[in-house]
Design an enzyme around this catalytic site. Sequence first.
Site: not given
Ligand code: ADP
Ligand code: MG
Length: 426
Positions: A50, A69, A71, A76, A237, A295, A299-300, A387
């Site tokens: 996803r 990102e 996944n 899910s 990532k 970051k 994940e998660g 979401r």
């Molecule tokens: P995870 O693997 O924990 O899901 P993500 O990269 O999806 O990691 O980051 C988790 C959440 O943080 C995202 O769902 C989003 O809401 C927020 N986020 C992540 N990267 C960014 C970004 N570059 N700018 C704004 N919000 C972000």
């Molecule tokens: Mg995410």
Amino acid sequence: MHKIAKDTDFIDQTLGPIAQVDKFTGNLLEVNRMVQREGIAQPVISCINRADYMLDKYHNGSLRIRQVEVNAIASSMSAHSSTLSALHGYLFSKYDISLPNDISASIPENNSLTLVAQGIIEAFDAYNKNSAYILLVNEERSLNFSDQHIIELRVHTIRPDVKFVRRRFIDLPQLVRLGPNKELLLEDSKEIALVYFRYGYDPSNYNFDGSWKLRLLIERSRAIKCPSINFHLSGAKKFQQVLHSEKALERFLVQSDASRLVEVFCKFWSLNSEDSEINIARQLIDSDANKLVLKPQREGGGHNIFGCDIKHVVDSITDPAEQLQYILMEFINSPREHNWILLQDDANDKSRLDSADSLVSELGIFGSILADGSGVVSNKTAGYLVRSKKSGINEGGVATGYAGISNILLIDDNKLKHHYNMFYDD
Ligand code: ADP
Ligand code: MG
């Protein structure tokens, strides 16, 4: 993703330095190396993925889309998102809801659940043994069990002959072994055609004796894994940072595709002190931290660092090797929507509901890939997940309690602008 997954040298080059300081990445990498060295036993590799995006408010107020990102494991919410789209569509017609001035609006069909179920069935069929089973690997206490059960049900509806079993990762060391031809045997008698991982993406998932021996055994087996270890690694990532420029992408794509793809990528900076970018990164952290996200390779949900916390974290990491495991990403400045969310008020009283009328949303697009030794056999995309979370909350995630599942409403943008602005004017 497949191009990264099959490029073992590139995976090693990119994640090797991180493996020195991050045991989890190191263990995944080691399993991949061992499996590649030994030779892949599974007939095809599979990945249900996803890709997540957010809207970004550009400097002149216009909107553009930015990838958050991709996944590659345990992607899910395909079940709930397609049910919700159907429910919203039904409520729209039941209550005859329409937008002002008869602007036509529609909820696009959401085939995420069918895509995921069909991806699983295609992988199962590639094993070519109808009496074998699908093994869904899950956590000790699954919060997301209903999403998993609905997928199982959809697989069953499409193909009643396919047998599905669910087992907890922690219980598997006692339950699985390899047969004479590397068959993955569960409880001695059940041959596994497909291992569908809904777990195994976080270091904490491996906090039991024999966990890594177990992952290696599964990966060495003939059973098809969704995702295979190399597909799992391709979702790291770090690849977003390393491949964010057109030039870097040209390792895998022709120039015209690379230039289209980078249009949805954020800016990234390396924290590697030997890299020329490090000074730019340091300057941004000092002066413009709100425009950044830091970051780790996790994940998660719940691992990212935002705003002024970034400086504290970066300053506290004195070992330059440790800094390599982080990526520094441009913050996506999502416009605040006029919308509603109800959440459990976790911070205060769990029995109370918390509401908000200013939200930001994230769009996920599901995909399913199957590849054999000679290349991609099937690569499909369908369905979506929206979401939404309160604006001002940095993390996302439904299971983690930050966000709720929402939907897409397709409208004619030009017509709507004259009558109604769905975003707050900030
Ligand atoms: P995870 O693997 O924990 O899901 P993500 O990269 O999806 O990691 O980051 C988790 C959440 O943080 C995202 O769902 C989003 O809401 C927020 N986020 C992540 N990267 C960014 C970004 N570059 N700018 C704004 N919000 C972000
Ligand atoms: Mg995410």
